[in-house]
Write an enzyme that holds these catalytic residues in place. Structure first.
Site, PDB file in Angstrom:
ATOM      1  N   LYS A 170       0.860  -1.080  -0.020  1.00  0.00           N
ATOM      2  CA  LYS A 170       0.027  -0.176   0.151  1.00  0.00           C
ATOM      3  C   LYS A 170       0.796   1.230   0.157  1.00  0.00           C
ATOM      4  O   LYS A 170       0.589   2.368  -0.609  1.00  0.00           O
ATOM      5  CB  LYS A 170      -1.040  -0.010   1.473  1.00  0.00           C
ATOM      6  N   HIS A 180     -14.434  -2.826   8.445  1.00  0.00           N
ATOM      7  CA  HIS A 180     -13.618  -2.487   7.269  1.00  0.00           C
ATOM      8  C   HIS A 180     -13.783  -3.827   6.230  1.00  0.00           C
ATOM      9  O   HIS A 180     -12.879  -3.852   5.260  1.00  0.00           O
ATOM     10  CB  HIS A 180     -12.083  -2.309   7.603  1.00  0.00           C
ATOM     11  N   GLU A 190      -2.489   7.210   7.755  1.00  0.00           N
ATOM     12  CA  GLU A 190      -3.284   8.184   7.156  1.00  0.00           C
ATOM     13  C   GLU A 190      -4.161   8.885   8.133  1.00  0.00           C
ATOM     14  O   GLU A 190      -4.577   8.482   9.230  1.00  0.00           O
ATOM     15  CB  GLU A 190      -4.256   7.277   6.273  1.00  0.00           C
ATOM     16  N   ARG A 224      -7.030  -7.816  -9.371  1.00  0.00           N
ATOM     17  CA  ARG A 224      -7.531  -9.099  -9.598  1.00  0.00           C
ATOM     18  C   ARG A 224      -9.195  -8.754  -9.746  1.00  0.00           C
ATOM     19  O   ARG A 224      -9.762  -7.658  -9.577  1.00  0.00           O
ATOM     20  CB  ARG A 224      -7.822  -9.799  -8.406  1.00  0.00           C
TER      21      ARG A 224
HETATM   22  P1  ADP Z   1      -8.017  -3.975   3.434  1.00  0.00           P
HETATM   23  O1  ADP Z   1      -6.899  -4.061   2.343  1.00  0.00           O
HETATM   24  O2  ADP Z   1      -7.404  -4.530   4.435  1.00  0.00           O
HETATM   25  O3  ADP Z   1      -9.204  -4.342   3.036  1.00  0.00           O
HETATM   26  P2  ADP Z   1      -8.354  -1.183   3.009  1.00  0.00           P
HETATM   27  O4  ADP Z   1      -7.208  -0.076   2.593  1.00  0.00           O
HETATM   28  O5  ADP Z   1      -8.957  -1.414   1.576  1.00  0.00           O
HETATM   29  O6  ADP Z   1      -7.918  -2.276   3.697  1.00  0.00           O
HETATM   30  O7  ADP Z   1      -9.494  -0.496   3.841  1.00  0.00           O
HETATM   31  C1  ADP Z   1     -10.707  -0.953   4.152  1.00  0.00           C
HETATM   32  C2  ADP Z   1     -11.607  -0.059   4.516  1.00  0.00           C
HETATM   33  O8  ADP Z   1     -11.004   0.625   5.514  1.00  0.00           O
HETATM   34  C3  ADP Z   1     -12.093   0.776   3.523  1.00  0.00           C
HETATM   35  O9  ADP Z   1     -13.317   0.397   2.947  1.00  0.00           O
HETATM   36  C4  ADP Z   1     -12.316   1.982   4.651  1.00  0.00           C
HETATM   37  O10 ADP Z   1     -13.837   1.583   4.935  1.00  0.00           O
HETATM   38  C5  ADP Z   1     -11.529   1.940   5.904  1.00  0.00           C
HETATM   39  N1  ADP Z   1     -10.457   2.844   5.540  1.00  0.00           N
HETATM   40  C6  ADP Z   1      -9.478   2.719   4.997  1.00  0.00           C
HETATM   41  N2  ADP Z   1      -8.500   3.815   4.947  1.00  0.00           N
HETATM   42  C7  ADP Z   1      -9.304   4.760   5.588  1.00  0.00           C
HETATM   43  C8  ADP Z   1      -9.054   6.205   6.009  1.00  0.00           C
HETATM   44  N3  ADP Z   1      -7.933   6.611   5.689  1.00  0.00           N
HETATM   45  N4  ADP Z   1     -10.129   6.882   6.582  1.00  0.00           N
HETATM   46  C9  ADP Z   1     -11.359   6.320   6.963  1.00  0.00           C
HETATM   47  N5  ADP Z   1     -11.407   4.913   6.465  1.00  0.00           N
HETATM   48  C10 ADP Z   1     -10.429   4.024   5.904  1.00  0.00           C
END
Ligand code: ADP
Length: 635
Positions: free
Chosen positions: A116, A235, A200, A292
């Protein structure tokens, strides 16, 4: 085009890929672990290869076994599905080294998006807007903390190698930072063998809006619009939809073009998803790119009319994209609900067991069910407990949502606990109906979604009673038609609809008594589905799991230590649990009956013994019939 492909996956996604391959005239090879020996994907494929023990790290995750299976069967390409090896660069390389086409992006693209942190650096250079934060190489905890302090709390710590919400921690104040970082790093190390972290700004209640992109090897790239996956738990996505509620053409185009920019920055090929967070002001920020096919790809298929697996196969075999951007249009609205074997009342713990009843709603132009299991299959401990994806489509969001609630209320699953009632309550909740979603939705509307309050039980009880009476009537009609022969004992014994002055019903966890000779409500707007342990009642106000419990079961109440015990309803005797003449204690179960697919037990009214059973297992009995003679012991 390939003539034979191997699918390095299982469950619904393997079945999904086989379906398209079949339609395109491509032969398929399935792989299966011990547990999956007779699984649906193994049955649907033209050929199948055993790849070893049930744990995935001894079967579905062992690259060499999959490559060998492809070589042995003469497959030219491998489709990895999602999960397992789908984003594994080493596996992708190994395919190439063995002259097998990996149906997915080039290895460099997987590597670029595999972290990431690295992905954010690439996206920043390409001019894609990012969630503000620190994603540098310097992993000194003080540097990360300083970055958090500078941007202000709350912040979100994420594992660079993360996925599935693991290694993620929200931090609300500086004082909590050190501990949270330590915990997130440990979790990341455990899950991914890598504890590189990024931090973040934690956006409050953003929406998760992702763009489906597709690129070919001829330099063409298109976006197939967006999916809104804001409704999440921990999440993780729960219900997805396309298009995103309230999306404007301008914003869609901006996000679509940003996603294409992201894909082109890494020379992408095939299907990819660029995930963004969208804030209340309409600003969007790149979060990550998944290299994917996504679980939720069907909602895009439903609104675009395109088969994304077909696109993947075409692109992987070197063909250009089937459509240009101008040829792609959005038609209607689609939802996907992920149906899981899990227990929403116990913190969504995964549930395992046999699917003794599995009757999905009927598929049509409006309803699609992607699944990898059939009735009788086992949801095992080895894999993700997803049972199916329920996908619905209609011309607009309101209609599609109506289809979703209808289809959920028609889904019949018995043998184990599922999240269907939870999904239904979620789908009928007011703000969701209004399209007012964000990633905090489930937490915020918890009280409405987990309806177990007294007020709800009071509302559900008369409906549940009406449902029981209706089911009895249906059962009686079935019995009547079964016994149409002139000399059948059913003809003489016409006591259906015996007055039942009182019903005892367990609704969710509450037990209630209902007097049935009062006027009961109309069931027109409710749906009932029978499960093994009772029935599920889907009402306009919510979902309720109900079981009829019979405290006295036709017992002669003024004669509790002797006399006969009667069948509470028409049904079948399942088993006799005690021997005649053998002493039993009050409350012991004497006999089990089944009616309306529910089991009912007949318990000893007092200490004593059964002196005679009037029926044998398998016998049909009429409601009110004497089942056995019971003699109470002398006091
Ligand atoms: P993973 O790869 O573990 O699924 P992601 O980076 O795709 O993690 O994030 C999953 C979820 O977490 C997102 O869909 C969102 O709901 C929440 N999320 C991620 N980053 C943030 C952020 N900076 N602020 C608020 N919510 C976040």
């Amino acid at each position: 085009m390939f003539t034979k492909i191997l699918i390095a996956n299982r469950g619904e996604i393997a079945c999904r890929i086989i379906k398209t391959a079949k339609a395109m005239g491509i032969a398929t090879v399935a792989v299966y672990s011990e547990t999956d020996r007779n699984a649906l994907h193994e049955q649907l494929a033209d050929e199948s290869v055993a790849i070893g023990p049930s744990p995935s790290n001894e079967s579905y995750l062992v690259s060499n076994k999959l490559i060998q299976a492809a070589l042995d069967t003469g497959a030219q390409a491998i489709h990895p599905g999602y999960g397992f090896l789908s984003e594994n660069a080493e596996f992708c390389r190994l395919c190439a080294a063995n002259n097998l086409v990996f149906i997915g992006p080039p290895v460099e693209a997987i590597l670029a998006m595999g972290s990431k942190s690295a992905a954010k650096t690439i996206m920043a250079d390409a001019g894609v807007p990012l969630v503000p934060g620190y994603h540098g190489d310097d992993q000194n905890p003080e540097i990360i903390k300083q970055a958090a302090n500078n941007m202000g709390y709350p912040v979100l710590l994420k594992a660079a190698a993360g996925g599935g919400g693991k290694g993620m921690r929200a931090v609300y104040a500086e004082g909590e930072f050190d501990e949270a970082l330590g915990a997130a790093k440990r979790e990341a190390l455990n899950s991914f063998n890598d504890d590189i972290m990024l931090v973040e700004k934690y956006l409050l209640k953003p929406r998760h809006v992702e763009i489906q992109v597709f690129c070919d090897s001829h330099g063409n790239a298109v976006y197939l619009f967006e999916r809104d996956c804001s409704v999440q738990r921990r999440h993780q996505k729960v219900i997805e939809e396309a298009p995103a509620p309230g999306m404007t053409d301008t914003l869609r185009q901006q996000m679509g073009e940003a996603a294409i920019k992201a894909a082109l920055a890494i020379n992408y090929e095939g299907a990819g998803t660029v995930e963004f967070l969208l804030d209340a002001q309409g600003e969007f920020f790149f979060m990550e790119m998944n290299t994917r096919l996504q679980v939720e790809h069907p909602v895009t298929e439903m609104i675009s009319g395109q088969d994304l697996v077909e696109w993947q196969l075409r692109v992987a075999s070197g063909e250009p994209l089937p459509c240009s951007q101008e040829q792609l249009t959005i038609n209607g609205h689609a939802f996907e609900a992920r149906i899981y074997a899990e227990d929403p009342d116990h913190d969504f713990l995964p549930v395992t067991g046999r699917l003794t009843v599995l009757q999905p709603p009927r598929e049509s132009a409006h309803v699609r069910v992607d699944t990898g299991v059939v009735e009788g299959d086992e949801v095992s401990i080895y894999y993700d407990p997803m049972i199916a994806k329920l996908i619905v489509w209609d011309t607009d969001r309101d209609r599609a949502l109506q289809r979703l609630t209808q289809a959920l209320s028609e889904y019949r699953i018995g043998g184990l606990t599922t999240n269907i009632g939870f999904l239904y309550n979620l789908a009928i909740s007011q703000a969701f109906q209004n399209g007012d979603v964000d990633t905090g939705y489930i937490e915020e509307h918890e009280a409405e979604i987990f309806r177990q309050r007294d007020r709800d039980i009071d509302y559900a009880a008369p409906l549940a009673a009406a449902a029981i009476l209706k089911l009895r009537e249906e059962q009686a009609a079935i019995n009547a038609s079964r016994s149409a022969e002139p000399n059948s004992p059913w003809h003489m014994n016409n006591s259906w609809g015996l007055p039942q002055p009182k019903l005892c019903i367990q609704i969710q966890r509450a037990e209630v008594s209902i007097v049935t000779n009062t006027t009961l409500p109309d069931l027109t707007n409710s749906n009932i589905s029978i499960t093994e342990s009772g029935f599920d009642l889907f009402t306009p106000e919510g979902f309720f799991h109900c079981t009829e419990v019979s405290p006295d079961l036709g017992l002669d109440t003024d004669n509790t230590d002797g006399g006969s015990l009667r069948a509470p309803m028409h049904g079948t005797v399942v088993s006799l649990l005690v021997e005649m003449g053998t002493p039993v204690s009050k409350g012991d179960t004497l006999l089990v009956m089944e009616a309306m697919k529910m089991e009912h037990t007949i318990d000893a009214p007092a200490d004593g013994m059964v002196t005679e059973f009037y029926f044998q297992p398998g016998d049909l009995v009429d409601g009110g019939a004497d089942l056995l003679a019971f003699a109470g012991s002398e006091k």
